[in-house]
Design an enzyme around this catalytic site. Sequence first.
Site, PDB file in Angstrom:
ATOM      1  N   LYS A 135       0.857  -1.187   0.000  1.00  0.00           N
ATOM      2  CA  LYS A 135       0.000   0.000   0.000  1.00  0.00           C
ATOM      3  C   LYS A 135       0.892   1.235   0.000  1.00  0.00           C
ATOM      4  O   LYS A 135       1.838   1.332   0.784  1.00  0.00           O
ATOM      5  CB  LYS A 135      -0.900   0.019   1.235  1.00  0.00           C
ATOM      6  N   LEU A 191       1.592   2.940   3.327  1.00  0.00           N
ATOM      7  CA  LEU A 191       2.516   2.239   4.222  1.00  0.00           C
ATOM      8  C   LEU A 191       3.945   2.308   3.697  1.00  0.00           C
ATOM      9  O   LEU A 191       4.897   2.405   4.477  1.00  0.00           O
ATOM     10  CB  LEU A 191       2.076   0.783   4.390  1.00  0.00           C
ATOM     11  N   GLN A 225      -2.285  -4.976  -1.613  1.00  0.00           N
ATOM     12  CA  GLN A 225      -3.345  -5.082  -2.613  1.00  0.00           C
ATOM     13  C   GLN A 225      -3.007  -6.194  -3.594  1.00  0.00           C
ATOM     14  O   GLN A 225      -1.877  -6.307  -4.058  1.00  0.00           O
ATOM     15  CB  GLN A 225      -3.570  -3.752  -3.323  1.00  0.00           C
ATOM     16  N   GLN A 262      -1.578 -23.202   2.721  1.00  0.00           N
ATOM     17  CA  GLN A 262      -0.875 -22.711   3.908  1.00  0.00           C
ATOM     18  C   GLN A 262      -1.793 -21.858   4.778  1.00  0.00           C
ATOM     19  O   GLN A 262      -2.642 -21.127   4.296  1.00  0.00           O
ATOM     20  CB  GLN A 262       0.378 -21.933   3.511  1.00  0.00           C
ATOM     21  N   LEU A 264       3.415 -12.858   3.952  1.00  0.00           N
ATOM     22  CA  LEU A 264       3.994 -11.536   3.729  1.00  0.00           C
ATOM     23  C   LEU A 264       5.410 -11.505   4.279  1.00  0.00           C
ATOM     24  O   LEU A 264       5.670 -12.054   5.356  1.00  0.00           O
ATOM     25  CB  LEU A 264       3.150 -10.466   4.429  1.00  0.00           C
ATOM     26  N   GLU A 265       6.314 -10.874   3.558  1.00  0.00           N
ATOM     27  CA  GLU A 265       7.696 -10.693   4.023  1.00  0.00           C
ATOM     28  C   GLU A 265       7.842  -9.230   4.414  1.00  0.00           C
ATOM     29  O   GLU A 265       8.078  -8.370   3.569  1.00  0.00           O
ATOM     30  CB  GLU A 265       8.671 -11.082   2.911  1.00  0.00           C
TER      31      GLU A 265
END
Length: 199
Positions: free
Chosen positions: A101, A104, A148, A174, A128-129
């Site tokens: 985003k 961010l 997104q 996962q 997410l990394e």
Amino acid sequence: MLLSDRDIRAEIAAGRLGVEPLLENLIQPSSIDVRLDRMFRVFDNSRYTHIDPAQRQDELTSLVEPGEGEPFVLHPGEFVLGSTLEVCTLPDDLAGRLEGKSSLGRLGLLTHSTAGFIDPGFSGHITLELSNVANLPITLWPGMKIGQLCLFRLSSPAEHPYGSAAAGSKYQGQRGPTPSRSYLNFPLPSDAVDAVESR
């Protein structure tokens, strides 16, 4: 071809694209906003002397869950794994791309380091990394918009979509932030192959 909001709604209504739980206001002009789940995987720097992608290092990360109503604090230079709140399921003719985003990114939060691509056929939470490249800690609130998901239509359906036996899908289904399984990309040592064949 990048899908528009109309295309995204049509794919969801047809039951081909799954994003659960989905709020209508998460659908943007050409993407779907995804939110942050409440579990994180933090790296334990005392367990190993180095990270070896060829080795299975089960104690490299540990699962952390903030208390109810509390954020996770990501410190400057820190890298952790998080995941989307939503379970995403793609058909065999759509691929996804996870982007951060803008709001961010302007605070110094990176949503993924390299792995923003989602194969057709994938189903599960997206890992997410998360990295903080700012000079101050960043608070990450469970449920906040974190990225997104853009969707692209393939020229034809994948012959072997993610999740099929031929695809070698290490992360299908996962749940939550899933640690690396890079060791599965390396051939087994000869003694391990002998042990498997002797069974």
